[in-house]
Design an enzyme around this catalytic site. Structure first.
Site, short mmCIF file in Angstrom:
data_model
loop_
_atom_site.label_atom_id
_atom_site.label_comp_id
_atom_site.label_asym_id
_atom_site.label_seq_id
_atom_site.Cartn_x
_atom_site.Cartn_y
_atom_site.Cartn_z
N SER A 68 -16.58 6.40 -37.47
CA SER A 68 -17.04 5.21 -38.21
C SER A 68 -17.99 4.32 -37.42
CB SER A 68 -15.85 4.40 -38.68
OG SER A 68 -15.09 5.16 -39.58
N HIS A 125 -10.59 0.11 -51.49
CA HIS A 125 -10.90 -1.23 -51.03
C HIS A 125 -11.31 -2.17 -52.16
CE1 HIS A 125 -11.41 0.84 -47.10
NE2 HIS A 125 -10.87 -0.30 -46.68
N CYS A 185 -15.20 0.81 -44.88
CA CYS A 185 -14.98 1.53 -46.14
C CYS A 185 -15.83 2.79 -46.21
CB CYS A 185 -15.30 0.61 -47.32
SG CYS A 185 -15.20 1.49 -48.88
#
Lengths: 589, 371
Positions: free
Chosen positions: A319, A362, A375
């Site tokens: 991420s 989310h 996300c």
């Protein structure tokens, strides 16, 4: 007055025989003299010269290495080396037995060493390095029966803090055939000590210095009686590092028992204060003659302690790479500060389903929220809309796929996937699913921690990537600054300031309300991004990249723990501790 | 008396005397070259050895002068006394001698050391010459022929146990040569030789010391232990050989100046000559010795009587044996027996005994005429 002699004739005759005998004997002596001096003269002349001239190489002490505050990290210590000059040995077997008895080495080992170097009979062959004092004295005392044995004092590399910063410092060793050819320096010969890894290798030509040479006349006991020719060795240059020993020590303690790296640098100069890697090794092992078994143990260790993970190993960035996707999307107008995307926990692409790490989803998120909560669905969407070509353009702009340019050898450049790359490597076309994977730093993409660090630096400075470096100054043996590393922008990233500002906000939100909350400290306005990279090797890799303070970035930090688990759980707290140390903040209650 | 003295001086063999004087100075020069940089523990004065050697030379020449003028017929009267005095001194050495390099050879006389085995050579020459001249006819009897062996054997034994094989061989050489010259039957000599040869195994296994056996083995193959005993011979050969035709010049010898040579001022001084003065210098030295020995032989064959002839022959054989064995050893063609080189090697007693036998030669020479 004169009386005739009464010596019997027979006696006189015998006296004449004696005279003849004397003459014959003297002729025999004269012929022998002629043979020795005139016929064999040249040969003996050579032997006489060899008998007494000894050519010695004096090793130059390598330059010292200091941390940024001037604390010594690497120095040299004098060791006594016991060597044998093959030419001066008259009975190798006997000598090996005698010397072996003193230094407790099997005579065959000594004999083999000497015999291996018989091609260069005048060059001392090292038998024992770092001879203990008591044995040195014994050898000195028994010099007469140890003809051909010489004692030399040589500088040996000494890494004062053992494992500390071992990967950056590197180690030295005897030059090998390949290096000998590659370096092509006429000053270098077999048996020379050169840098084999790390700064020792990168700055070898500066650190090495110049060997001295000495030709001496020695007497029968091997004592030097006159110096015929002498060229003093010139010490190598010293290195003053940007590294901070205290911070480095702290970082290595944080990583104790883990596999991973911590990088801490000044984004506006590229100075690296911490480049920590675990597991590590003690470079002193290599200055002594390392046994094959030991070498095998180190080099085959499944944890690869010799590898500089931060610079040489490549991993999925996970991420943390969302920063790059966000940059590309903003610049390409795919998204803006307002655009919201709904995350249900799933993202469908044709018949494939990609999940968000938060199973329940989310809900509605804008870019800042998507960064803060990392996300996946938001970025899947951006990735799908951008496509690999556009994302690739921004990876290019950030310099991914090239070396970052740190002053260490063997830097890895990562794996930057593209349709062409995939075709070449796998003979397969690029699927839309690959775009989606790439957007969250998974799939084929592999980067070094240093490359990730370079990205966070670009975000901190809003586009200027300074060349990261470990050496601040090269200092001559006389103490003058020989070369100074000026801050140098190695990559100017052509991305608008607004875009960077937005990303910075998102990273700040990550710390304040998102996945990076465990890195948060009240006193520090930290911005950062976590990453949890799935990988085929097992447990996820834990990542954290960040910079602080937000308003005027002073340091950038990258924490990477191999198979460490969740980035927010594992890497973020380490980053907090490191920064608290750096900014001298009180430990939280 | 004064007139007689004048006549004697007038009749001296100046060829011989000059050769000896030149040899002495040649020796001092080489000695200086080989010792000026000091030998281990000796004080730093570069002339230390040269001065001492010169002093002994003076002593030797005084002894020579005295010896020349006393008709040899007078002093042989004391030959038996001389012999027994020598035996006595050698026994004294056995008990009170000073030991160096593992050999008990020296008697301390104040600051100087005195080596009785050197004077024994002179004494033996006089004693044997007298004995053989008196008993020439009886020597046809084989048993009587063995007597001189007994006398010489006593001295040989006393020196051998010091231990000093070389010197005991010098005694034997003097005896054999004198017996040969006096005219004994050659088959007697051959018989003795055969007996000696057959007793060699006994010598080898029971009498020779380990180091003496090693020397013989190493002579046969010096490479056997190039660092130990063979070292001397190899280094000496390198030194002499490397001198080449003209030599490296005085003080210029690599081997000698760097002390690769063992005992370079005593037993191996010829190696210094060879290295620094080359073939030319070595041949010059050999030439000077040839002059000395040739004059000696001449004196022997022109002597007034058998006694004179034998005295002169004894002197010649003593010098000859030393020269031959020493040079041969330095060149590696004869075993290392450790005999010094006449007039050159450092050593007071030896220097004096050299000059004394020259005194004997001159004595025989000037007294070939009855004044």
């Amino acid at each position: 007055m004169k009386e005739s002699s009464t010596v019997p004739e027979e006696v006189k005759q015998r006296i004449n025989w004696l005279l003849i005998f004397i003459i014959v004997s003297f002729c025999f002596l004269a012929i022998n003299l002629w043979y020795l001096q005139v016929i064999k003269g040249e040969e003996f002349k050579e032997r006489a010269v060899k008998n007494c001239i000894r050519s010695l190489v004096e090793e130059a002490p390598r330059g010292h290495i200091y941390d940024r505050k001037g604390e010594v990290l690497v120095t040299n210590r004098p060791v006594v080396v016991v060597s044998i000059i093959p030419e001066e040995v008259e009975n190798l077997e006997e000598l090996s037995k005698r010397l072996g008895g003193i230094i407790d080495l099997p005579e065959e080992v000594i004999r083999e060493k000497v015999e291996k170097h018989s091609a260069e009979p005048f060059k001392p062959v090292e038998i024992l390095e770092d001879c203990p004092l008591a044995l040195t004295i014994e050898i000195e005392e028994r010099k007469t029966e140890l003809k051909g044995v010489v004692l030399e004092v040589k500088p040996r590399r000494n890494y004062l803090n053992q494992e500390l910063a071992a990967h950056s410092l590197g180690y030295v060793g005897e030059i090998d055939q390949e290096e000998l050819q590659k370096l092509g320096n006429p000053q270098l010969q077999g048996g020379d000590i050169v840098g084999k890894a790390g700064l020792e290798k990168y700055y070898d030509s500066f650190l090495r210095g110049k060997k001295g040479q000495k030709e001496v006349e020695v007497d029968a006991l091997g004592r030097e009686v006159a110096t015929l020719f002498s060229q003093k060795p010139v010490a190598g240059n010293d290195l003053l590092l940007t590294m901070d020993k205290d911070l480095q020590t702290y970082a290595e303690n944080l990583l104790e028992g883990k596999r991973g790296s911590i990088i801490l640098s000044h984004p506006y100069s590229g100075e690296i204060l911490v480049l920590a890697n675990k597991p590590s090794f003690d470079p002193n092992w290599f200055t002594e003659e390392i046994s094959y078994a030991d070498w095998e143990k180190i080099s085959l260790d499944p944890d690869y302690p010799l590898i500089n993970r931060a610079v040489q190993s490549i991993y999925s960035p996970g991420s943390t790479f969302k920063i790059v996707t966000a940059l590309a999307a903003l610049e390409e107008g795919v998204t803006d500060s307002q655009r919201k995307i709904y995350c249900s926990g799933n993202f469908k692409l044709a018949d494939q389903v990609f999940t968000c790490w938060k199973r329940g989803g989310h809900g509605n998120l804008n870019l800042i929220g998507a960064l803060a909560h990392s996300c996946n669905v938001y970025f899947y969407t951006l990735g799908k809309e951008l496509g690999v070509q556009k994302m690739g353009r921004y990876m290019d702009k950030l310099g991914l796929g090239e070396k970052v340019g740190i002053d260490l050898p063997a830097e890895a450049t990562g794996v930057i996937p593209s349709p062409e790359w995939k075709q070449r490597e796998f003979k397969e076309i690029w699927f839309p699913g690959d775009d989606v994977n790439l957007s969250i730093g998974q799939g084929y993409l592999l980067l070094t921690p240093l490359q990730m660090h370079s990205i966070i630096c670009a975000v901190a400075t809003a586009g200027d990537i300074y060349r990261p470096h470990l050496v601040k100054e090269i200092i001559s043996p006389e103490g003058e600054v020989f070369e100074k590393t000026e801050p140098e922008i190695s990559k100017k990233v052509n991305i608008s300031a607004n875009t960077f500002q937005l990303i910075q906000k998102g990273l700040r939100a990550t710390i304040l309300e998102g996945t990076g909350w465990q890195a948060n400290t009240k006193e520090l306005s930290l911005a950062g991004k976590t990453g949890t990279a799935q990988n085929p090797q097992g447990e996820s890799h834990a990542w954290f990249v960040g910079f602080a303070p937000l308003e005027k970035p002073e340091v950038c930090i990258t924490v990477f723990v191999e198979n460490g688990g969740e980035g927010g759980e594992v890497a973020a707290p380490l980053a907090r501790e490191m920064l608290e140390k750096y900014f001298n903040l009180p430990e939280p209650e | 008396m004064k007139e007689k003295l004048g006549k004697l001086v007038e009749n001296l063999d100046y060829t011989l005397l000059s050769a000896v004087v030149i040899l002495c100075f040649y020796g001092l020069l080489v000695l200086y070259s080989s010792t000026r940089s000091g030998l281990g523990s000796i004080p730093e004065d570069p002339f230390f050895y040269v001065k001492r050697q010169f002093l002994w030379m003076v002593v030797g020449f005084i002894g020579l002068a005295i010896l020349v003028f006393i008709d040899y017929h007078h002093f042989v009267k004391y030959s038996s006394l001389l012999y027994f005095l020598t035996v006595f001194l050698l026994i004294i050495v056995m008990f009170f001698g000073r030991t160096t390099y593992g050999a008990r050879r020296w008697l301390s006389l104040g600051p100087f050391d005195f080596q009785p085995s050197e004077f024994a050579k002179v004494a033996l020459i006089i004693f044997l010459a007298d004995f053989l001249a008196k008993n020439k006819l009886k020597l046809d009897n084989f048993l009587y022929f063995l007597w001189p062996f007994a006398y010489t054997g006593v001295l040989m034994f006393l020196v051998f146990i010091q231990p000093d094989l070389g010197t005991s061989l010098v005694y034997l050489a003097i005896l054999i040569i004198l017996l040969f010259v006096v005219g004994v039957k050659l088959k007697y000599l051959a018989t003795v030789f055969l007996i000696a040869l057959s007793s060699f195994p006994i010598l080898w296994f029971f009498l020779l010391k380990e180091y003496q056996k090693r020397r013989i083995i190493l002579f046969l193959n010096p490479q056997l232990d190039p660092l130990g005993g063979g070292y001397n011979i190899i280094q000496s050969k390198i030194a002499i050989g490397s001198g080449g035709f003209l030599g490296k010049g005085l003080l210029g010898g690599l081997q000698s100046q760097l002390k690769f040579l063992p005992a370079q001022h005593t037993d191996f001084i010829f190696s210094v000559v060879g290295e620094e003065l080359g073939f030319v210098g070595a041949i010059l030295l050999l030439g000077l010795y040839t002059v000395v020995l040739w004059r000696g032989i001449k004196i022997a064959s022109e002597a007034r009587d058998l006694l004179g002839a034998l005295l002169a022959t004894g002197a010649v054989s003593f010098l000859f044996f030393h020269i031959m064995v020493n040079m041969g050893m330095a060149m590696g063609v004869l075993p290392a027996t450790g005999l010094p080189l006449p007039f050159l090697s450092y050593g007071g007693s030896f220097m004096v005994s050299n000059l004394l036998v020259i005194g004997i030669l001159l004595n025989v020479e000037v007294h070939k005429i009855k004044w």
